[in-house]
Design a protein around this motif. Structure first.
Motif: not given
Length: 126
Positions: A35-43, A121-126, A89-99
């Protein structure tokens, strides 16, 4: 030992595209959910997509359906996440995970996954 290593993140303008890669080792794609997950600052970390090779299905969060595509290359032990039509709003650190595959309703729930990569890190500028 399960190992996961993400790559491919970067800075892109809104509307642009990126392709993330996750090189995996230590397990069989046939036995695991990836799976892919993501985490934005403060979220909180949130699920983006999940691939279960054994049933050939890919699951997506509603927020990315139609824009992101997850795929795999079993010969290379690598999964990909194609990110199109990116938004700030897609800006976040994207993680790969497995189980081992969790229950269907938990496929995009972080706590069901024990093995994680370091993130990209994925950063999308407006």
């Amino acid at each position: 030992e399960v190992q996961l290593e993400e790559s491919g993140g970067g800075l892109v303008q809104a509307g642009g595209s990126l392709r993330l890669s996750c090189a995996a080792s230590g397990f069989s794609f046939d036995d695991y959910a990836i799976a892919w997950f993501r985490q934005a600052p403060g979220k909180e970390r949130e699920g983006v997509s999940c691939l279960i090779s054994s049933d050939g299905l890919t699951h997506y969060a509603d927020s990315v359906k139609g824009r992101f595509t997850m795929s795999s290359d079993i010969a290379k032990n690598t999964v990909y996440l194609q990110l199109n039509s990116l938004k700030p709003e897609d800006t976040a650190v994207y993680y790969c995970a497995a189980d081992l595959p969790p229950p269907t309703l938990a496929l995009l729930v972080p706590k069901w996954y024990d093995d994680w990569g370091q993130g990209t890190q994925v950063t999308v500028s407006s």
